[in-house]
Design a protein around this motif. Structure first.
Motif, short mmCIF file in Angstrom:
data_model
loop_
_atom_site.label_atom_id
_atom_site.label_comp_id
_atom_site.label_asym_id
_atom_site.label_seq_id
_atom_site.Cartn_x
_atom_site.Cartn_y
_atom_site.Cartn_z
N LEU A 55 0.94 4.47 0.43
CA LEU A 55 -0.55 4.35 0.97
C LEU A 55 -1.51 3.24 0.22
O LEU A 55 -2.16 3.61 -0.60
N ASP A 61 -3.68 1.45 0.89
CA ASP A 61 -5.44 1.58 0.68
C ASP A 61 -5.80 2.64 -0.18
O ASP A 61 -6.95 2.36 -0.85
N GLU A 62 -5.30 3.68 -0.30
CA GLU A 62 -5.74 4.76 -1.08
C GLU A 62 -5.41 4.31 -2.69
O GLU A 62 -6.01 4.90 -3.62
N MET A 103 1.03 8.27 -3.23
CA MET A 103 -0.32 8.76 -3.97
C MET A 103 0.00 10.21 -4.49
O MET A 103 -0.38 10.47 -5.77
N ARG A 158 -0.41 10.75 -8.36
CA ARG A 158 -1.16 11.95 -9.02
C ARG A 158 -0.43 12.99 -10.03
O ARG A 158 -0.73 13.51 -11.07
#
Length: 76
Positions: A10, A12-13, A57, A61
Motif C-alpha cells: 500500500l 499510497d498509505e 501497512m 503498524r
C-alpha cells in the motif's frame, strides 16, 4: 506506474512516512540500503504473525511479520 499501490504493498498509505524517513537520503543504493536496514531493524520476525491478507501497512503498524512481510514492506 511501478509505484502504484497494490493489494499488499500500500504505497499510497505509506508514502508520507516513507518520505519522512527516507526522503532526505540520496536516491539510489544508499536509500535502498537504508530502507532495508530500517525494515530489518524495526520488524520482528514471528511465525504466524501474518496471514495471506496481511498488508505492508499492517506489518508496519504491528512491527511483526514473516519473510514475505519484510519484502513487501521494503518494496512499499
Amino acid at each position: 506506474m511501478y509505484t502504484l499501490p497494490s493489494r499488499y504493498c500500500l504505497s499510497d498509505e505509506l508514502a508520507d512516512d516513507a518520505w519522512r524517513l527516507f526522503g532526505g537520503i540520496t536516491p539510489g543504493w544508499q536509500r535502498v540500503q537504508r530502507i532495508c536496514d530500517y525494515v530489518h531493524d524495526s520488524i520482528k520476525w514471528q511465525s504466524g504473525a501474518s496471514s495471506p491478507l496481511t498488508t505492508a501497512m499492517d506489518v508496519y503498524r504491528s512491527c511483526t511479520g514473516v519473510c514475505r512481510d519484510f519484502a513487501q514492506l521494503a518494496i512499499s
